[in-house]
Scaffold this motif. Structure first.
Motif, short mmCIF file in Angstrom:
data_model
loop_
_atom_site.label_atom_id
_atom_site.label_comp_id
_atom_site.label_asym_id
_atom_site.label_seq_id
_atom_site.Cartn_x
_atom_site.Cartn_y
_atom_site.Cartn_z
N ILE A 144 -8.19 -1.72 -3.31
CA ILE A 144 -7.62 -0.55 -2.63
C ILE A 144 -6.16 -0.37 -3.02
CG2 ILE A 144 -6.97 0.39 -0.37
CD1 ILE A 144 -9.51 -0.98 0.77
N ALA A 145 -5.40 -1.49 -3.02
CA ALA A 145 -3.97 -1.40 -3.34
C ALA A 145 -3.77 -0.96 -4.79
CB ALA A 145 -3.30 -2.74 -3.09
N MET A 147 -17.94 9.68 -7.43
CA MET A 147 -18.86 10.40 -6.53
C MET A 147 -18.91 11.88 -6.86
SD MET A 147 -18.58 8.78 -2.72
CE MET A 147 -16.84 9.07 -2.43
N SER A 156 -14.88 7.85 1.75
CA SER A 156 -15.16 6.53 1.14
C SER A 156 -15.76 5.58 2.17
CB SER A 156 -13.91 5.86 0.59
OG SER A 156 -13.04 6.77 0.05
N GLN A 170 -20.03 0.38 -2.90
CA GLN A 170 -18.79 -0.40 -2.96
C GLN A 170 -19.11 -1.86 -2.69
OE1 GLN A 170 -17.12 -2.01 -0.20
NE2 GLN A 170 -18.92 -1.62 1.03
N ARG A 188 -9.69 3.74 -4.45
CA ARG A 188 -10.25 4.86 -3.69
C ARG A 188 -10.35 6.15 -4.51
NH1 ARG A 188 -6.79 7.16 0.85
NH2 ARG A 188 -6.10 8.33 -0.96
N PRO A 189 -9.28 6.57 -5.20
CA PRO A 189 -9.44 7.78 -6.03
C PRO A 189 -10.48 7.61 -7.14
CG PRO A 189 -7.12 7.17 -5.82
CD PRO A 189 -7.90 6.06 -5.22
N TYR A 243 -12.95 -2.15 6.31
CA TYR A 243 -13.90 -3.06 5.65
C TYR A 243 -13.99 -4.40 6.39
CZ TYR A 243 -14.66 0.12 1.76
OH TYR A 243 -15.02 1.20 1.00
N LEU A 258 -13.29 5.77 -6.88
CA LEU A 258 -14.58 5.94 -6.19
C LEU A 258 -14.86 7.43 -5.95
CD1 LEU A 258 -16.98 4.57 -4.59
CD2 LEU A 258 -15.54 4.69 -2.58
N THR A 259 -13.82 8.14 -5.47
CA THR A 259 -13.98 9.56 -5.18
C THR A 259 -14.33 10.33 -6.45
OG1 THR A 259 -12.33 9.34 -3.45
CG2 THR A 259 -12.81 11.57 -4.18
N LEU A 272 -8.34 2.08 5.48
CA LEU A 272 -9.56 1.84 4.70
C LEU A 272 -9.80 0.33 4.57
CD1 LEU A 272 -11.80 3.10 2.92
CD2 LEU A 272 -10.21 3.02 0.99
N ASP A 273 -8.74 -0.40 4.32
CA ASP A 273 -8.85 -1.85 4.12
C ASP A 273 -9.32 -2.55 5.40
OD1 ASP A 273 -8.64 -4.27 2.86
OD2 ASP A 273 -6.47 -4.42 3.06
N LEU A 285 -4.64 3.90 3.19
CA LEU A 285 -5.22 2.77 2.44
C LEU A 285 -5.30 1.52 3.32
CD1 LEU A 285 -3.49 3.24 -1.04
CD2 LEU A 285 -5.79 3.91 -0.37
N GLU A 302 -10.38 11.96 2.08
CA GLU A 302 -10.97 11.13 1.03
C GLU A 302 -11.26 9.72 1.55
OE1 GLU A 302 -9.16 11.52 -3.01
OE2 GLU A 302 -9.17 9.34 -3.00
N ARG A 341 -12.60 -14.33 2.82
CA ARG A 341 -13.14 -14.09 1.49
C ARG A 341 -13.38 -15.42 0.78
NH1 ARG A 341 -9.17 -11.04 -2.51
NH2 ARG A 341 -8.77 -9.72 -0.72
N MET A 386 0.85 -1.20 0.00
CA MET A 386 0.00 0.00 0.00
C MET A 386 0.89 1.25 0.00
SD MET A 386 -3.32 -0.96 0.41
CE MET A 386 -4.15 -2.53 0.75
N LEU A 393 -24.64 11.93 -1.79
CA LEU A 393 -23.34 12.41 -2.27
C LEU A 393 -23.03 13.83 -1.81
CD1 LEU A 393 -23.12 10.82 -5.81
CD2 LEU A 393 -22.22 9.99 -3.66
N SER A 398 -19.88 3.59 2.57
CA SER A 398 -20.14 2.15 2.75
C SER A 398 -20.81 1.81 4.08
CB SER A 398 -18.80 1.40 2.69
OG SER A 398 -18.01 1.88 1.66
N MET A 427 -13.77 -2.74 -3.46
CA MET A 427 -12.91 -2.09 -2.46
C MET A 427 -12.34 -3.09 -1.46
SD MET A 427 -12.76 1.28 -2.97
CE MET A 427 -12.76 2.28 -1.50
N ALA A 428 -11.91 -4.26 -1.92
CA ALA A 428 -11.18 -5.17 -1.03
C ALA A 428 -9.70 -4.79 -1.06
CB ALA A 428 -11.38 -6.61 -1.49
#
Lengths: 182, 133
Positions: free
Chosen positions: B39-40, B51, A121, B66, B44-45, A13, B47-48, A9-10, A6, A117, A63, A1, A162, A125, B34-35
């Motif tokens: 993401i890696a 939006m 995001s 997502q 994200r950018p 989830y 999605l942004t 964010l991961d 990031l 950002e 998963r 990453m 949004l 969700s 977005m798993a």
């Protein structure tokens, strides 16, 4: 990453998939102790001891589309590569807390990246889950609590609209700037 | 200058007006993977960007959401567009620039951007069977 945001964010989830009602994310920078601490705490379904013991193994995942899961192992390796530490506490039915500590000035520490950002995001969700995001810098802190936002919006307007998401992004950005200015 | 929660009241009123305009219209559903893999790879950018553009262009019948791993990690970031009949278009290796075109051509003008879809990657035709590991 490429950015720490990031990883956050991961792992967020993971908390969401665990069915958490509330997810608390903390990001604390202390330039005196030279630490950057990230915590992701949820009250989701938690993990069994066996699963927890193997969770940093890339071949452990929930998963169903692949046999590998790299979210937690990548995050853990990133922290350890920066003279830091990584800890997961979890209890079935109670929830999970992930804590990563980085040496803030370490040459290999990835930049934090765009947290505004990232938070935006996450909010997209969330569904009915509550997110409490706190960022602090040498004792000055800023918090976004999605429940406060939803209370103002009332029942008819979703926090996932949004217009609201883009406001949240600006709100978090201005909050982060306000703690850095002090 | 730090923004205040009080600003939300104005957004609430504005959004309520738009919700009233929106009722009864079924439109596109946009889903971004977005798993960890997505993401890696830079989801994200993407999605942004989607939006921002959907809001800016006032595409009130489009919903953005997502999902987790779609199962084609090496083709991430993946964006799926589902139309009002349930027909799904899968865009692969999306970046913010491609996302802009998808919004402009697919969401606004209802034309699929074929060269970004799953069968063609970097100009090469992919046999879908190869993807089944």
């Amino acid at each position: 990453m490429k950015e720490l945001s990031l990883h956050i964010l991961d792992i967020f989830y993971n908390s969401l998939s665990a069915g958490a009602d509330t997810i608390k994310i903390g990001l604390d920078t202390d330039t005196v102790k030279d630490t950057l601490t990230i915590t992701i705490e949820d009250n989701g379904k938690g993990m069994s001891e066996t699963f927890l013991n193997n969770v940093l193994n890339p071949f452990t995942t929930t998963r169903t589309t692949r046999k590998v899961g790299l979210g937690l192992p990548l995050f853990s390796e990133a922290a350890k590569a920066c003279n830091g530490s990584f800890d997961i506490v979890s209890q079935l039915g109670k929830g999970t807390t992930v804590t990563a500590v980085f040496q803030n000035s370490h040459i290999d520490r990835a930049p934090l990246g765009d947290m505004a950002e990232t938070v935006a995001s996450m909010v997209l969700s969330l569904g009915h889950t509550r997110l409490i995001y706190t960022q602090s810098f040498n004792g000055e802190s800023f918090t976004l609590d999605t429940r406060e936002v939803q209370d103002i919006l009332g029942e008819e307007v979703s926090i996932q609209s949004l217009e609201v998401i883009s406001w949240i992004k600006e709100y978090v950005q201005s909050g982060i700037e306000s703690i850095m200015e002090v | 200058m730090k923004k205040s929660l009080a600003e939300l009241e104005a957004i609430r009123k504005k959004t309520l007006e738009q919700i009233n305009l929106r009722t009864g219209r079924e439109g596109f559903r946009v889903v971004v993977g977005m798993a960890t893999c997505g993401i890696a790879a830079g989801a994200r950018p993407v999605l942004t960007k989607i939006m921002e553009l959907v809001e800016k262009e006032k595409l009130t019948d489009v919903t953005v959401s997502q999902t987790g791993c779609i199962g084609l990690c090496r083709l991430e970031p993946i964006v799926e567009v589902v139309d009002d009949k349930g027909e799904k278009t899968t865009y692969v290796k999306v970046n913010p620039e491609k996302a802009e075109r998808i919004v402009e051509e697919h969401l606004k003008n209802k034309h699929v951007v074929k060269e970004y879809t799953m069968t063609v990657v970097d100009g090469t035709l992919i046999d879908p069977k190869v993807e089944e590991n």
